[in-house]
Every structure is written in structure tokens, then in C-alpha cells.
Design a protein around this motif. Structure first.
Motif, PDB file in Angstrom:
ATOM      1  N   ARG A  28       0.846  -1.039   0.039  1.00  0.00           N
ATOM      2  CA  ARG A  28       0.050   0.012  -0.036  1.00  0.00           C
ATOM      3  C   ARG A  28       0.596   1.112   0.082  1.00  0.00           C
ATOM      4  O   ARG A  28       0.617   2.225  -0.627  1.00  0.00           O
ATOM      5  CB  ARG A  28      -0.944   0.054   1.414  1.00  0.00           C
ATOM      6  N   ASP A  43      -4.977   7.157   1.444  1.00  0.00           N
ATOM      7  CA  ASP A  43      -4.971   5.833   1.654  1.00  0.00           C
ATOM      8  C   ASP A  43      -4.816   5.575   3.368  1.00  0.00           C
ATOM      9  O   ASP A  43      -4.736   4.465   3.834  1.00  0.00           O
ATOM     10  CB  ASP A  43      -4.180   4.926   1.155  1.00  0.00           C
ATOM     11  N   TYR A  47      -6.554   3.285   5.560  1.00  0.00           N
ATOM     12  CA  TYR A  47      -6.152   1.579   5.611  1.00  0.00           C
ATOM     13  C   TYR A  47      -5.371   1.373   7.204  1.00  0.00           C
ATOM     14  O   TYR A  47      -5.229   0.078   7.365  1.00  0.00           O
ATOM     15  CB  TYR A  47      -5.385   1.162   4.573  1.00  0.00           C
TER      16      TYR A  47
END
Length: 188
Positions: free
Chosen positions: A26, A60, A63
Motif C-alpha cells: 500500500r 489511503d 487503511y
């Protein structure tokens, strides 16, 4: 969040690294999305360029298990940013990046996502393009390749898969508008 506009991107990068780097692949994606937005800055007003790049670093963070309370990363990331004093436009971009409203509907979280206004316009379009032309490991891909990868990764009954059946043509328009803005910004 402390500091002025000149430190916005640096602070975003530091926060993202702290929350997302432990997630491995990620983190590769986030770094590449931020790098991509540096190329896409010409598609937005000069004053908005830093916000675009900062939002790319932060898109992100939800996450991270440290802040991922609902397990819907756009909402978790936006709430964390709001609660720690980030500028509203950055918070809203994170909340609504890459078709989040469609997934929120599939997850029954539309009311929660509506805590954040939809920042519709060139900056959101460019963030969408950066995110959706960057693969999960940071590789450059086309929009169609990215959406195919998402649909392949999530089974048909998954909320993400279902959301992209509706979001695909709408997000394609974000990419098209950004491409048009980039073409118009080319030196003649």
C-alpha cells in the motif's frame, strides 16, 4: 496539524509514512500516487497544486489499523484528518477520492460520508486520475487496467466490486476531464 501552506506536503508525507509505510505494498501505491500528482499539477490552479499533492499522500491513510475504525478507508482517513486539524479541503478530498460515495452506498455508510462535502472539481478529478492510473504496487497503469484489476481482486458480491460497477463510467469522466485540462495547459 501545525505549520503553514509551505509545509503542507511535507507534513502529509510524514503522516502518510507513519500510518501507511507499515502496510507494505500500500505504501508503494501511495508514494507513486503522490509522484503522479506532481505531474498532474498543471491540470489544476497553481494555488491548488499543494493541496492536490498533500491529498495524494493522505488518500489511503484510513487503511492503517491505528485509525481504521469503520474499515472504510476514505471515511476513517477523513475523520482522522478532521480530528487532527487538517484543512477542510484536504479532508474532503480524502473522504471522496476515487468514487468513495459509491462504495459508501454499498456499505450503508452514505450518511457518515455526508459529514464531508463533495469537493467536485479539477482537484478531485486529478486525484482520481492519479489514484486510478497507479496500480496496487505503484506501477503506472491505464484507467481501464486499474478498474479491471479492482474488479478481479474483489469477488462479485463484495461491496468494492459492486461499487465499481456504478463508479466506473463516472470516474472515467474525471480522468477524461483531467486529460483535457492537461492538454489545454501544454505550451503552444
Amino acid at each position: 496539524m501545525s505549520g503553514g501552506t509551505s509545509s503542507l506536503v511535507a507534513e502529509a508525507s510524514r503522516l502518510a509514512q507513519g500510518l501507511v509505510a507499515p502496510l507494505g505494498r500500500r505504501w508503494l501505491h501511495v508514494q507513486a500516487v503522490a509522484e503522479r500528482t506532481a505531474e498532474l499539477r498543471r491540470a489544476v490552479d497553481e494555488a491548488e497544486g499543494e493541496r492536490l499533492v498533500a491529498a495524494a499522500w493522505l488518500h489511503d491513510i484510513g487503511y492503517s489499523p491505528d485509525i481504521g475504525h469503520t474499515r472504510f478507508h476514505p471515511l476513517d482517513g477523513a475523520r482522522h484528518l478532521r480530528d487532527t486539524g487538517w484543512p477542510g479541503v484536504i479532508v474532503d478530498l480524502v473522504a471522496h477520492h476515487s468514487g468513495a460515495r459509491y462504495e459508501a452506498e454499498e456499505r450503508g455508510l452514505t450518511a457518515e460520508l455526508s459529514e464531508f462535502p463533495l469537493p467536485d472539481g479539477p482537484v478531485l478529478d486529478a486525484l482520481v486520475m492519479a489514484d486510478l492510473t497507479t496500480g496496487p504496487s505503484g506501477e503506472r497503469v491505464t484507467y481501464d487496467q486499474r478498474i479491471s484489476e479492482i474488479l478481479d481482486r474483489y469477488p462479485p458480491g463484495d461491496p468494492v466490486h459492486q461499487a465499481w460497477l456504478f463508479a466506473r463510467p463516472v470516474m472515467a469522466e474525471c480522468v477524461r476531464r483531467t486529460e483535457s485540462r492537461l492538454a489545454a495547459a501544454q505550451p503552444r
